[in-house]
Design an enzyme around this catalytic site. Sequence first.
Site, short mmCIF file in Angstrom:
data_model
loop_
_atom_site.label_atom_id
_atom_site.label_comp_id
_atom_site.label_asym_id
_atom_site.label_seq_id
_atom_site.Cartn_x
_atom_site.Cartn_y
_atom_site.Cartn_z
N ARG A 43 31.33 26.48 22.82
CA ARG A 43 30.42 25.58 23.55
C ARG A 43 29.78 24.52 22.65
O ARG A 43 29.06 23.66 23.13
CB ARG A 43 29.36 26.38 24.32
CG ARG A 43 28.53 25.53 25.28
CD ARG A 43 27.54 26.32 26.08
NE ARG A 43 26.87 27.34 25.32
CZ ARG A 43 25.90 27.12 24.44
NH1 ARG A 43 25.45 25.91 24.21
NH2 ARG A 43 25.35 28.13 23.77
N TYR A 97 36.70 7.54 41.96
CA TYR A 97 37.16 8.89 42.32
C TYR A 97 36.10 9.60 43.18
O TYR A 97 34.89 9.52 42.88
CB TYR A 97 37.42 9.68 41.03
CG TYR A 97 37.76 11.11 41.28
CD1 TYR A 97 38.99 11.47 41.83
CD2 TYR A 97 36.86 12.12 40.98
CE1 TYR A 97 39.29 12.79 42.07
CE2 TYR A 97 37.17 13.45 41.22
CZ TYR A 97 38.39 13.77 41.77
OH TYR A 97 38.68 15.08 42.02
N ASP A 168 36.78 5.36 33.73
CA ASP A 168 37.67 6.49 33.99
C ASP A 168 39.10 5.95 33.86
O ASP A 168 39.55 5.17 34.70
CB ASP A 168 37.37 7.02 35.39
CG ASP A 168 38.19 8.24 35.76
OD1 ASP A 168 39.30 8.40 35.21
OD2 ASP A 168 37.73 9.03 36.61
C1 LIG Z 1 41.10 14.15 39.33
C2 LIG Z 1 40.27 13.01 38.89
C3 LIG Z 1 38.98 13.22 38.37
C4 LIG Z 1 38.34 14.59 38.29
O1 LIG Z 1 39.00 15.40 37.39
P1 LIG Z 1 38.98 17.03 37.47
O2 LIG Z 1 39.81 17.41 36.32
O3 LIG Z 1 39.52 17.40 38.81
O4 LIG Z 1 37.55 17.42 37.35
C5 LIG Z 1 38.27 12.12 37.93
N1 LIG Z 1 38.79 10.87 38.01
C6 LIG Z 1 40.01 10.63 38.50
C7 LIG Z 1 40.52 9.24 38.56
C8 LIG Z 1 40.80 11.69 38.96
O5 LIG Z 1 42.02 11.45 39.47
#
Ligand SMILES: *Cc1c(COP(=O)(O)O)cnc(C)c1O
Length: 375
Positions: A43, A97, A168
């Site tokens: 952690r 997302y 992201d």
């Molecule tokens: C799937 C996804 C997430 C979330 O990811 P997890 O691993 O499911 O928590 C965030 N952003 C995008 C663009 C995604 O496709």
Amino acid sequence: MKKETLCVHSGTYHDPATRGVNSPIYTSSSYEYLDRQECPYPRYFNTPNQEVVVKKMCALEHSDAGLLFSSGMAAISTAVLALAGAGDHVILLDDLYGGTHAFATGEFQRLGIEYSFVETDATAIFKAQKKNTRVIVIESPTNPLLKVLDIRKVADFARKEGIVTIIDNTFATPIHQNPILMGIDIVVHSGTKYLGGHSDICCGFVLTSSEKAARIRSMAHCLGGSLNAMTASLLERSIKTLAIRVKRQTENAEKIAVFLKDHPAIEKVNYPGLPDFHGHEIAKTQMAGFGAMLSFEVDVKRVRPEIFVRRLALIRPAVSLGGVESLICSPALTSHVKMSAAERKRVGITDSLFRLSVGIEDAQDLEDDLDQALR
Ligand SMILES: *Cc1c(COP(=O)(O)O)cnc(C)c1O
């Protein structure tokens, strides 16, 4: 070195005792503390298997530092909570997302964080700025309409205004897009998708400067959300083939986008690689390739969407994306099911829209499957 080489070699820990070519798996959650400054602990995000895979991703995303999480959402929520608090204002794209969208709408108010959702457009972001804006959260291309945002424009603006930017980069992958080189502060990934690449692990990344990583690390110590050594090792193995997988998937997606565009039963195709797609010109300036995600609308006069998806024999109707196998989903029934029908209509997510995550299969086999199901 080029991406293919970095994927295979960067970060690998060569164990002098065995001289094996792969990083060993260290399962310990307990490490001796005598005569050392920093003691590994899962952690604390600093065990050997966490560190090797972070090093690999730092090389691929051009970041100084990073943290490996147990999911994409753990990475995103920890980063945001480390940087925004009561009294701060956050700007987010309205087609982020779904989980990130829900995090803001469901949790921010209670924490005293103000927020504004804006459309996928740099000017809309500039207009939403307030005196207390601390963080901007973006994605490009977006899900499921593949809208493209001018990343450099947003990064330049935020730098001047002293606002932290988070992108992201899950859809583009570090193979096609490196936002840190465009001035973005923090890159997050759902490693569950292309990085894992085989639809069998859940993980996430934050990649950023050493200074911002230190801040996010102390929040991560409190929230937990670390990944175990076994899965970290599987992820390290997966990223070795990331570049060749993503390149093959992208080649397939380019072919399928053209095939669908010319198909009489298809109304519309959203893919940044199509020359007449609205985001194509910006995508060319910020992506090395156009990715392997696309979406399309079937012509409801010819095709019943609910029948079409059941007639597919090879492409499987399933959530998630980025794996070696091609997957299709209906956003109106999956990722955007919680949105009202009116809101879905406003943002362009119709019942005839399908999102396709293109895999590494033979492109002709995929086209044949789509064609027979459309017929
Ligand atoms: C799937 C996804 C997430 C979330 O990811 P997890 O691993 O499911 O928590 C965030 N952003 C995008 C663009 C995604 O496709």
